[in-house]
Design an enzyme around this catalytic site. Sequence first.
Site, PDB file in Angstrom:
ATOM      1  N   LYS A 150     -28.839 -28.742   2.959  1.00 52.64           N
ATOM      2  CA  LYS A 150     -28.501 -27.494   3.651  1.00 52.64           C
ATOM      3  C   LYS A 150     -27.267 -26.793   3.080  1.00 52.64           C
ATOM      4  CE  LYS A 150     -30.697 -28.624   8.061  1.00 52.64           C
ATOM      5  NZ  LYS A 150     -30.543 -28.620   9.521  1.00 52.64           N
ATOM      6  N   ASP A 170     -30.892 -22.973  13.152  1.00 54.10           N
ATOM      7  CA  ASP A 170     -30.659 -24.127  14.033  1.00 54.10           C
ATOM      8  C   ASP A 170     -30.019 -23.695  15.355  1.00 54.10           C
ATOM      9  OD1 ASP A 170     -31.760 -26.074  12.369  1.00 54.10           O
ATOM     10  OD2 ASP A 170     -29.887 -26.409  11.306  1.00 54.10           O
TER      11      ASP A 170
END
Length: 278
Positions: A71, A108
């Site tokens: 990420k 997220d």
Amino acid sequence: MILSGKAKLAGVMGWPVSHSRSPRLHGFWLNRYQIDGAYVPLAVPPEKIREALRALSCLGFKGCNVTIPHKEAAFEAVDRLTGRAKKIGAVNTVMVDENGGLTGDNTDGYGFIENLKAGAAGWRTEKPAAVLGAGGAARGVLVALQDAGVKNIRLTNRTKQRAEALAADLGGIEVVDWSERSDCLEDVGLLVNTTSLGMSGQAPLDMTLSGLNAEAVVTDIVYSPLKTDLLLKAEQRGNTVVDGLGMLLHQARPGFAAWFGVEPEVDDALRSFVLEDL
Ligand code: ATR
């Protein structure tokens, strides 16, 4: 499954990637909406992530998700970042534009908030929120809470310096000693666990909820087990609880919409389908 020569392509890059639930989740939606497309697992080792992301446009991919451990590397590798990806400092969703450029997004925190809205209609952003943990997951949750309008956030973490660094970076966050985590709950509207404590195979989260008010919503980003000890305890006291599976399902929506052109829905059928394989 519909898969023609014109199929739209997306996938998830991870290392390892075999544990990822995303192919199952996106596959369910592709089938439900009868889309000519595919979403595949892409096992990419860390030293190849930049090359693999760059290859997306050559291969005609619409984009991909990126998961652990990529990420932060994806954050560095893309051409443009959305505002929320910039704030979170990590990318979990990549879109390829018509010229082959890469936009990095982070959904997220969006997934976290959408899951809360769906599972706890009574949650009030005016009340303080208590957040446990100061890792990568906590950062997404904190940014999302701030963006949702929560002004009063208490952050507690075993390693206090990590909480202090996060609080200094994001601003407007009060750091509480880990030893006092059970004593700061009296007036909170939300308690969130972002640590790995309570996950299958990990130590339990040692927490006393006797100080928590009856209206507070309790949520855990851990979804294996689906009902963590924290959620079970909170439920027994009569608090509204929201499990972490919904966050996984909701974070997937923006990517699916961008790649395949349909706004997908999170419902019980999807939950059951993903749960069958947890
Ligand atoms: P993620 O990106 O999933 O958040 P992480 O960055 O490794 O993963 O963060 C894990 C979180 O769980 C941290 O807040 C960590 O606390 P530390 O910063 O003190 O390491 C927390 N955590 C993990 N094991 C823990 C334990 N045994 N007791 C208390 N906190 C723990």
